[in-house]
Scaffold this motif. Structure first.
Motif, PDB file in Angstrom:
ATOM      1  N   VAL A 170       0.789  -1.241   0.000  1.00 46.35           N
ATOM      2  CA  VAL A 170       0.000   0.000   0.000  1.00 46.35           C
ATOM      3  C   VAL A 170       0.818   1.287   0.000  1.00 46.35           C
ATOM      4  O   VAL A 170       0.238   2.359   0.148  1.00 46.35           O
ATOM      5  CB  VAL A 170      -0.966   0.032   1.219  1.00 46.35           C
ATOM      6  N   PHE A 171       2.146   1.220  -0.187  1.00 48.27           N
ATOM      7  CA  PHE A 171       2.919   2.466  -0.090  1.00 48.27           C
ATOM      8  C   PHE A 171       2.377   3.483  -1.087  1.00 48.27           C
ATOM      9  O   PHE A 171       1.965   3.147  -2.187  1.00 48.27           O
ATOM     10  CB  PHE A 171       4.413   2.224  -0.288  1.00 48.27           C
ATOM     11  N   THR A 172       2.316   4.719  -0.627  1.00 50.28           N
ATOM     12  CA  THR A 172       1.738   5.742  -1.490  1.00 50.28           C
ATOM     13  C   THR A 172       2.783   6.734  -1.971  1.00 50.28           C
ATOM     14  O   THR A 172       2.676   7.240  -3.075  1.00 50.28           O
ATOM     15  CB  THR A 172       0.619   6.508  -0.770  1.00 50.28           C
ATOM     16  N   ASP A 173       3.753   7.023  -1.139  1.00 50.42           N
ATOM     17  CA  ASP A 173       4.832   7.847  -1.672  1.00 50.42           C
ATOM     18  C   ASP A 173       6.094   7.738  -0.859  1.00 50.42           C
ATOM     19  O   ASP A 173       6.215   6.888   0.012  1.00 50.42           O
ATOM     20  CB  ASP A 173       4.425   9.304  -1.823  1.00 50.42           C
ATOM     21  N   GLY A 174       7.025   8.629  -1.126  1.00 50.39           N
ATOM     22  CA  GLY A 174       8.350   8.538  -0.548  1.00 50.39           C
ATOM     23  C   GLY A 174       9.285   9.140  -1.566  1.00 50.39           C
ATOM     24  O   GLY A 174       8.841   9.743  -2.531  1.00 50.39           O
ATOM     25  N   SER A 175      10.574   8.976  -1.323  1.00 46.74           N
ATOM     26  CA  SER A 175      11.539   9.623  -2.212  1.00 46.74           C
ATOM     27  C   SER A 175      12.357   8.598  -2.984  1.00 46.74           C
ATOM     28  O   SER A 175      12.565   7.477  -2.524  1.00 46.74           O
ATOM     29  CB  SER A 175      12.481  10.509  -1.407  1.00 46.74           C
ATOM     30  N   PHE A 176      12.824   9.039  -4.126  1.00 47.50           N
ATOM     31  CA  PHE A 176      13.735   8.230  -4.914  1.00 47.50           C
ATOM     32  C   PHE A 176      14.983   9.052  -5.188  1.00 47.50           C
ATOM     33  O   PHE A 176      14.898  10.222  -5.555  1.00 47.50           O
ATOM     34  CB  PHE A 176      13.080   7.826  -6.241  1.00 47.50           C
ATOM     35  N   VAL A 177      16.124   8.450  -4.935  1.00 46.15           N
ATOM     36  CA  VAL A 177      17.390   9.144  -5.181  1.00 46.15           C
ATOM     37  C   VAL A 177      18.285   8.232  -6.008  1.00 46.15           C
ATOM     38  O   VAL A 177      18.438   7.050  -5.698  1.00 46.15           O
ATOM     39  CB  VAL A 177      18.111   9.496  -3.858  1.00 46.15           C
ATOM     40  N   PHE A 178      18.861   8.806  -7.045  1.00 45.54           N
ATOM     41  CA  PHE A 178      19.813   8.051  -7.849  1.00 45.54           C
ATOM     42  C   PHE A 178      21.023   8.934  -8.108  1.00 45.54           C
ATOM     43  O   PHE A 178      20.902  10.036  -8.637  1.00 45.54           O
ATOM     44  CB  PHE A 178      19.173   7.630  -9.181  1.00 45.54           C
ATOM     45  N   ILE A 179      22.193   8.464  -7.677  1.00 46.24           N
ATOM     46  CA  ILE A 179      23.422   9.226  -7.918  1.00 46.24           C
ATOM     47  C   ILE A 179      24.269   8.401  -8.892  1.00 46.24           C
ATOM     48  O   ILE A 179      24.707   7.297  -8.556  1.00 46.24           O
ATOM     49  CB  ILE A 179      24.231   9.445  -6.621  1.00 46.24           C
ATOM     50  N   PRO A 180      24.478   8.949 -10.084  1.00 44.19           N
ATOM     51  CA  PRO A 180      25.207   8.161 -11.083  1.00 44.19           C
ATOM     52  C   PRO A 180      26.699   8.071 -10.782  1.00 44.19           C
ATOM     53  O   PRO A 180      27.230   8.818  -9.958  1.00 44.19           O
ATOM     54  CB  PRO A 180      24.966   8.932 -12.391  1.00 44.19           C
ATOM     55  N   LYS A 181      27.350   7.172 -11.479  1.00 43.05           N
ATOM     56  CA  LYS A 181      28.783   6.893 -11.322  1.00 43.05           C
ATOM     57  C   LYS A 181      29.628   8.139 -11.093  1.00 43.05           C
ATOM     58  O   LYS A 181      29.535   9.097 -11.845  1.00 43.05           O
ATOM     59  CB  LYS A 181      29.286   6.223 -12.603  1.00 43.05           C
ATOM     60  N   GLY A 182      30.447   8.095 -10.083  1.00 43.01           N
ATOM     61  CA  GLY A 182      31.449   9.143  -9.890  1.00 43.01           C
ATOM     62  C   GLY A 182      30.934  10.494  -9.434  1.00 43.01           C
ATOM     63  O   GLY A 182      31.707  11.426  -9.266  1.00 43.01           O
ATOM     64  N   VAL A 183      29.638  10.613  -9.203  1.00 43.97           N
ATOM     65  CA  VAL A 183      29.102  11.928  -8.834  1.00 43.97           C
ATOM     66  C   VAL A 183      28.982  12.067  -7.317  1.00 43.97           C
ATOM     67  O   VAL A 183      28.420  11.207  -6.651  1.00 43.97           O
ATOM     68  CB  VAL A 183      27.709  12.151  -9.476  1.00 43.97           C
ATOM     69  N   ARG A 184      29.546  13.139  -6.806  1.00 45.76           N
ATOM     70  CA  ARG A 184      29.284  13.479  -5.399  1.00 45.76           C
ATOM     71  C   ARG A 184      28.084  14.400  -5.409  1.00 45.76           C
ATOM     72  O   ARG A 184      28.142  15.459  -6.032  1.00 45.76           O
ATOM     73  CB  ARG A 184      30.468  14.241  -4.801  1.00 45.76           C
ATOM     74  N   CYS A 185      27.037  14.021  -4.763  1.00 45.08           N
ATOM     75  CA  CYS A 185      25.830  14.835  -4.796  1.00 45.08           C
ATOM     76  C   CYS A 185      26.166  16.249  -4.323  1.00 45.08           C
ATOM     77  O   CYS A 185      26.737  16.425  -3.253  1.00 45.08           O
ATOM     78  CB  CYS A 185      24.746  14.224  -3.924  1.00 45.08           C
ATOM     79  N   PRO A 186      25.839  17.272  -5.121  1.00 47.51           N
ATOM     80  CA  PRO A 186      26.296  18.629  -4.816  1.00 47.51           C
ATOM     81  C   PRO A 186      25.650  19.267  -3.583  1.00 47.51           C
ATOM     82  O   PRO A 186      26.063  20.333  -3.166  1.00 47.51           O
ATOM     83  CB  PRO A 186      25.936  19.425  -6.073  1.00 47.51           C
ATOM     84  N   MET A 187      24.659  18.632  -3.011  1.00 46.77           N
ATOM     85  CA  MET A 187      24.066  19.194  -1.782  1.00 46.77           C
ATOM     86  C   MET A 187      23.476  18.076  -0.945  1.00 46.77           C
ATOM     87  O   MET A 187      23.257  16.961  -1.433  1.00 46.77           O
ATOM     88  CB  MET A 187      22.989  20.220  -2.132  1.00 46.77           C
ATOM     89  N   GLU A 188      23.233  18.368   0.314  1.00 44.18           N
ATOM     90  CA  GLU A 188      22.617  17.371   1.165  1.00 44.18           C
ATOM     91  C   GLU A 188      21.129  17.289   0.821  1.00 44.18           C
ATOM     92  O   GLU A 188      20.486  18.309   0.618  1.00 44.18           O
ATOM     93  CB  GLU A 188      22.796  17.744   2.620  1.00 44.18           C
ATOM     94  N   LEU A 189      20.625  16.102   0.739  1.00 41.63           N
ATOM     95  CA  LEU A 189      19.216  15.931   0.385  1.00 41.63           C
ATOM     96  C   LEU A 189      18.402  15.740   1.656  1.00 41.63           C
ATOM     97  O   LEU A 189      18.803  15.046   2.573  1.00 41.63           O
ATOM     98  CB  LEU A 189      19.039  14.720  -0.531  1.00 41.63           C
ATOM     99  N   SER A 190      17.271  16.368   1.677  1.00 35.48           N
ATOM    100  CA  SER A 190      16.501  16.356   2.912  1.00 35.48           C
ATOM    101  C   SER A 190      15.028  16.144   2.636  1.00 35.48           C
ATOM    102  O   SER A 190      14.456  16.744   1.757  1.00 35.48           O
ATOM    103  CB  SER A 190      16.699  17.701   3.617  1.00 35.48           C
ATOM    104  N   THR A 191      14.463  15.302   3.395  1.00 34.82           N
ATOM    105  CA  THR A 191      13.020  15.138   3.282  1.00 34.82           C
ATOM    106  C   THR A 191      12.411  15.353   4.643  1.00 34.82           C
ATOM    107  O   THR A 191      12.820  14.727   5.607  1.00 34.82           O
ATOM    108  CB  THR A 191      12.654  13.721   2.819  1.00 34.82           C
ATOM    109  N   TYR A 192      11.514  16.257   4.734  1.00 33.05           N
ATOM    110  CA  TYR A 192      10.801  16.428   5.976  1.00 33.05           C
ATOM    111  C   TYR A 192       9.498  15.666   5.867  1.00 33.05           C
ATOM    112  O   TYR A 192       8.646  16.011   5.070  1.00 33.05           O
ATOM    113  CB  TYR A 192      10.496  17.899   6.236  1.00 33.05           C
ATOM    114  N   PHE A 193       9.382  14.653   6.660  1.00 34.82           N
ATOM    115  CA  PHE A 193       8.138  13.911   6.661  1.00 34.82           C
ATOM    116  C   PHE A 193       7.229  14.532   7.705  1.00 34.82           C
ATOM    117  O   PHE A 193       7.660  14.891   8.782  1.00 34.82           O
ATOM    118  CB  PHE A 193       8.377  12.457   7.054  1.00 34.82           C
TER     119      PHE A 193
END
Ligand SMILES: Nc1ncnc2c1ncn2[C@@H]1O[C@H](COP(=O)(O)OP(=O)(O)O)[C@@H](O)[C@H]1O
Ligand SMILES: [Mg+2]
Lengths: 496, 256
Positions: free
Chosen positions: A202-225
């Motif tokens: 029954v999951f209805t939502d949430g987050s998806f994150v994909f960081i491709p090869k060699g990439v340092r994500c340029p910022m911190e990702l935040s989800t406020y639930f």
């Protein structure tokens, strides 16, 4: 009386005022009827316009779930949950959000203020419609989850330029179906446990994150639930995939307004780290814990697991758990890649009648894998807290290492703290170290602080923050400050 | 106001395995502003108990008597209110606070007290400036500010840390409970200087000690001798010299 039934009246009141009931009505359909059967699942899937494979996956999970029973091994007690008495889908109300903070529930704002959340973020969290261009000033990318559907996503452009995908999971299902299909359920299978199966169905939502090869994500990702609609079970599903040599720091935070009913929450978080990849997942959990008599509060049954698939990959969980009436949560690492590293840093605070059974599992599969567990448990009032941890060294885990440190701090003499470490070692060269301490805030310490002018609350705050220092320092800056205040707020009224 | 602190007929007891044990048995004492007084007395006579009762430790039951501090009813105040009002106790056995950074503790304390006194709080820079100057005066290394409160401190370091806190909190009355015990000559001099630096018409000290040497540095205005929970004799500095030579024997009979 089943926990959910208590609040029927309130929900009915709500239903009459602002909610439209059922999918049968022809105007706006915000809430699915109560109950769980295949039709509910088909409805959810249809509402989200999902592909057939996902519907089938959900249905399979549901069939497994029907054969399962709730786990009873955790040291928590609560009235039976009537799973047929829950709404499994709630879209955000279409009615416009507040225009400014003046229109927002002052109680909610007070909580934000105590936590020191900046004004513009408060506005976002409270659902104020932010003027164009305003969001660009946010310090972190925020994918705010209101109820079950994400309603705000920022910084998409910067992230897109780096090749990072950060979006609601339902959007990912639509826009990146192959990725989602490849990884969804690959760490926490649909039938993994009772709550995970329920979530898969029954999951209805949430987050998806994909960081491709060699990439340092340029910022911190935040989800406020934030749990918003009453009596709506929350079934978030988060999936984070980090490819070879890539890295990300993901923050999940929860600040909730007062609630007077029990709410079911069963989230699933899956992390995948490939070769040399690194994932730092930080949580500050502050859901409504119930009142000082133990009435109400969130039931939090979460399955969080990370797979270190590639060599030298690293997954680090940091959590500060102060909320919820019941916490059932064991963020874990499967250390498969050679030389991979798993970390678990945890602070769990319980006060009044809260119950927490939390810990971690470190499953060492590969050679030279290493794990560190630092768990700090603070109990006050009549609360009860258990650290439950498993360290398993499998036969191929040569030279694997684990270090575990569990410290409990008791405030007052009506609370309980327990440490339950499970250790399984099937490799002679693996090494496991375990240290545990239990202490109390002494009268001497309290008096010393007060003699220096500190209030009892400040004294407890200072001592508790000192006790948790090794964990708090693992949090990203903006969370560390918030977490320190949160610890103190959570323990208000625990002394004197 | 001719008295900063006035203790009248103070009786206090503690619960010892369910039986109340009387420790203070009618203490009378007056400390005027700007003066340094010493309390001397044999081990176990109740000196530390008196300092705890004055600072507001809850384990002790005050069964009779009164204490006024700057005209206020001291016994009606919470410990932190007493601190804000200007009462400071240098502990005989300073308490360890694991994980609590010494500088952070000090700044939290200073600002709590300043807030309560209606003074502006010190920001990080202002605090650091003041505390650096104070540590230097006490020949303390900055390193001690980075360590956890009293954890792993030597006996001398703990006592110096107490004096540092006293300097930063700017009390009206400082009670020093055997702050000189266990210090070497140099440390003793530094601690004494720390107290002397505070001397002003606005600062009084009640110094509990067994040693003549500290008093020589401080030049006390009056000496009080405590025996079995009572002040049995008060006098000038010569009283301390007498005790140094003769011990407490003659006072013990007085108290009987
Ligand atoms: N918590 C306590 N329980 C029982 N007896 C106590 C306690 N605290 C102090 N006492 C007793 O009270 C008396 C006075 O102690 P104290 O004030 O520490 O003396 P001093 O500081 O003059 O050496 C001693 O006999 C001591 O044993
Ligand atoms: Mg003593």
């Amino acid at each position: 009386m089943p926990a959910i039934t208590e609040t029927r009246e309130q929900v009915e009141k709500l239903g009459q005022s602002s909610y439209k009931w059922g999918f049968e009505t022809d105007i706006e359909m915000d809430v699915a009827p109560k109950g769980l059967n295949e039709d509910t699942i088909r409805l959810i899937s249809a509402r989200k316009e999902e592909p057939d494979w996902l519907l089938e996956w959900r249905l399979a999970a549901f069939r497994v779930w029907q054969t399962m029973t709730e786990p009873t091994w955790a040291k928590v007690t609560y009235p039976p949950i009537d799973y047929q008495d829950v709404h499994y889908y709630a879209a955000p109300r279409k009615k416009p959000g507040p225009k400014s903070l003046d229109e927002v529930d002052p109680e909610l704002l007070r909580t934000y203020e105590k936590l020191g959340i900046p004004l513009h973020e408060q506005a976002l969290l409270a659902g104020v419609e932010v003027p164009e261009g305003e969001e660009a000033r946010l310090p972190v990318a925020v994918d705010a989850v209101f109820d079950s559907v994400s309603v705000a996503t920022t910084f998409r452009k910067t992230l897109a330029e780096a090749g990072v995908i950060f979006c609601p999971i339902s959007e990912a299902v639509r826009d990146h179906p192959d990725l989602v299909r490849k990884y969804l359920g690959s760490v926490v299978p649909a039938g993994d446990n009772f709550y995970a199966a329920l979530n898969a169905a029954v999951f209805t939502d949430g987050s998806f994150v994909f960081i491709p090869k060699g990439v340092r994500c340029p910022m911190e990702l935040s989800t406020y639930f934030r749990i918003n609609a009453r009596n709506t079970g929350q079934f978030e599903r988060t999936l984070i995939v980090v490819e070879d040599g890539a890295s990300v720091s993901y923050l999940e935070g929860c600040t909730a307004p007062m609630r007077d009913e029990n709410q079911l929450h069963a989230a699933v978080v899956e992390l995948v780290a490939m070769e040399n990849a690194s994932i730092k997942y930080s949580t500050v959990q502050n859901w409504y814990p119930g009142d000082e008599n133990g009435l109400g509060g969130i039931y939090n049954f979460v399955t969080k697991r990370g797979a270190c698939r590639g060599a030298k990959s690293k997954i680090s969980w940091t959590q500060v758990e102060t909320g919820s009436a019941i916490t059932w949560k064991y963020p874990s690492c499967i250390l498969q890649g050679e030389g991979s590293v798993g970390e678990f840093y945890s602070v769990a605070v319980t006060n009044n009648y809260q119950q927490a059974d939390t810990g971690t599992k470190m499953i060492h599969i590969g050679k030279n894998t290493r794990s560190t567990i630092i768990a700090k448990t603070i109990s006050a009032g009549h609360s009860d807290s258990t650290y439950r941890g498993l360290v398993r060294m499998l036969p191929k885990a040569s030279n694997a290492r684990n270090f575990t440190q569990c410290d409990s701090l008791l405030i007052g003499d009506r609370c309980g703290a327990h440490t339950v470490p499970y250790i399984e070692n099937r490799n002679m060269s693996a090494r496991i170290e375990h240290e545990a301490t239990t202490s109390k805030i002494s009268e001497d310490q309290m008096f010393y602080c007060r003699q220096r002018g500190l209030s009892q609350e400040d004294a407890v705050g200072l001592i508790v923050n000192g006790f948790c220092k090794d964990v708090l320092k693992e949090l990203p800056m903006e969370f560390a400050v918030e977490a320190q205040k949160l610890l103190q707020i959570s323990l208000e009224g625990s002394v004197g | 106001m001719s008295e900063l602190l006035k203790i009248s007929g103070l009786h206090a007891s503690i619960d010892a395995d369910g039986i109340p044990k009387e420790i203070l048995r009618g203490v009378d004492l007056v400390v005027p502003p700007g003066e340094v007084h010493a309390i001397m007395g044999p081990n176990g006579c109740g000196k530390s108990t008196l300092s705890y009762v004055l600072a507001g430790r809850e384990e002790y039951d005050v069964t009779a008597g009164s204490v006024s501090f700057m005209g206020q009813d001291l016994l009606a105040m919470e410990p932190e209110e007493r601190a804000a009002a200007g009462l400071f106790l240098a502990f005989q056995a300073p308490v360890e606070l694991p994980g609590v950074n010494n500088a952070n503790f000090l700044r939290t304390a200073v600002n709590a007290v300043r807030r309560a006194r209606g003074e502006p709080e010190l920001d990080a820079v202002g605090f650091l400036k003041t505390v650096r100057a104070a540590t230097k005066n006490l020949s303390m290394s900055d390193d001690m500010l980075k360590r956890n409160v009293n954890v792993g401190f030597s006996g001398g370091e703990k006592k110096r840390n107490e004096v540092l806190q006293m300097t930063m909190l700017q009390p009206k009355l400082a009670i020093l409970d055997e702050t000189d015990s266990g210090l070497d000559v140099d440390a003793l001099r530094i601690v004494a200087e720390g107290v002397k630096n505070l001397r002003s018409p606005d600062f009084s000290a009640l110094v509990i000690t067994h040693h003549q040497r500290l008093l020589e540095y401080l030049g006390p205005d009056r000496i009080h001798v405590m025996v079995r929970g009572r002040i049995v004799r008060s006098g000038g500095p010569e009283l301390a010299k007498q005790i140094d030579v003769e011990g407490y024997a003659s006072f013990l009979t007085e108290a009987a």
